[in-house]
Motif scaffolding. Sequence first.
Motif, mmCIF file in Angstrom:
data_model
loop_
_atom_site.group_PDB
_atom_site.id
_atom_site.type_symbol
_atom_site.label_atom_id
_atom_site.label_comp_id
_atom_site.label_asym_id
_atom_site.label_seq_id
_atom_site.Cartn_x
_atom_site.Cartn_y
_atom_site.Cartn_z
ATOM 1 N N VAL A 133 0.832 -1.202 0.000
ATOM 2 C CA VAL A 133 0.000 0.000 0.000
ATOM 3 C C VAL A 133 0.866 1.252 0.000
ATOM 4 N N TRP A 134 1.911 1.266 0.818
ATOM 5 C CA TRP A 134 2.805 2.429 0.870
ATOM 6 C C TRP A 134 3.426 2.692 -0.503
ATOM 7 N N VAL A 153 2.954 15.607 -6.298
ATOM 8 C CA VAL A 153 2.593 16.132 -4.982
ATOM 9 C C VAL A 153 3.526 15.521 -3.946
ATOM 10 N N GLY A 154 3.967 16.318 -3.017
ATOM 11 C CA GLY A 154 4.821 15.799 -1.960
ATOM 12 C C GLY A 154 4.019 15.119 -0.866
ATOM 13 N N ILE A 155 4.721 14.481 0.022
ATOM 14 C CA ILE A 155 4.079 13.761 1.122
ATOM 15 C C ILE A 155 3.558 14.728 2.184
ATOM 16 N N GLY A 156 3.922 16.001 2.091
ATOM 17 C CA GLY A 156 3.490 16.994 3.071
ATOM 18 C C GLY A 156 1.987 17.140 3.170
ATOM 19 N N LYS A 157 1.270 16.846 2.100
ATOM 20 C CA LYS A 157 -0.191 16.917 2.114
ATOM 21 C C LYS A 157 -0.786 15.704 2.825
ATOM 22 N N GLY A 158 0.051 14.752 3.127
ATOM 23 C CA GLY A 158 -0.420 13.536 3.780
ATOM 24 C C GLY A 158 -0.816 12.468 2.779
ATOM 25 N N MET A 159 -1.220 11.333 3.306
ATOM 26 C CA MET A 159 -1.608 10.230 2.439
ATOM 27 C C MET A 159 -2.998 9.703 2.785
ATOM 28 N N THR A 160 -3.750 10.496 3.541
ATOM 29 C CA THR A 160 -5.070 10.028 3.960
ATOM 30 C C THR A 160 -6.186 10.515 3.046
ATOM 31 N N TRP A 161 -5.886 11.391 2.110
ATOM 32 C CA TRP A 161 -6.916 11.945 1.239
ATOM 33 C C TRP A 161 -7.244 11.056 0.055
ATOM 34 N N PHE A 162 -6.552 9.942 -0.075
ATOM 35 C CA PHE A 162 -6.863 9.004 -1.146
ATOM 36 C C PHE A 162 -6.548 7.588 -0.697
ATOM 37 N N SER A 163 -7.117 6.647 -1.400
ATOM 38 C CA SER A 163 -6.913 5.232 -1.088
ATOM 39 C C SER A 163 -6.522 4.491 -2.358
ATOM 40 N N VAL A 208 -10.266 9.090 -4.365
ATOM 41 C CA VAL A 208 -9.885 10.372 -3.765
ATOM 42 C C VAL A 208 -11.037 10.840 -2.901
ATOM 43 N N ARG A 209 -10.728 11.189 -1.657
ATOM 44 C CA ARG A 209 -11.729 11.687 -0.723
ATOM 45 C C ARG A 209 -11.785 13.208 -0.788
ATOM 46 N N ALA A 210 -12.956 13.739 -0.590
ATOM 47 C CA ALA A 210 -13.101 15.198 -0.561
ATOM 48 C C ALA A 210 -12.355 15.758 0.640
ATOM 49 N N CYS A 211 -11.661 16.847 0.440
ATOM 50 C CA CYS A 211 -10.885 17.461 1.531
ATOM 51 C C CYS A 211 -11.693 18.454 2.287
#
Length: 59
Positions: free
Chosen positions: A20-21, A33-43, A56-59
């Motif tokens: 998954v990673w 996109v960098g990892i700074g935005k996190g990785m929880t906004w998409f699966s 992609v989840r709505a932010c």
Amino acid sequence: MRRGTSDRFADRRTGAFYDVWTAKDAVLKTLGVGIGKGMTWFSVLGDRQHEPSIVVRAC
């Protein structure tokens, strides 16, 4: 010596984490996109038929 069930489960879980990673890292790199935005906004987990997909989840 035989490995216990919990050892095999831990190995599978670790392998799944890296799968998954790696997939998530590839998506971020593709989007530039960098990892700074996190990785929880998409699966990157597949659907019920285990087909690869990106959600992609709505932010």
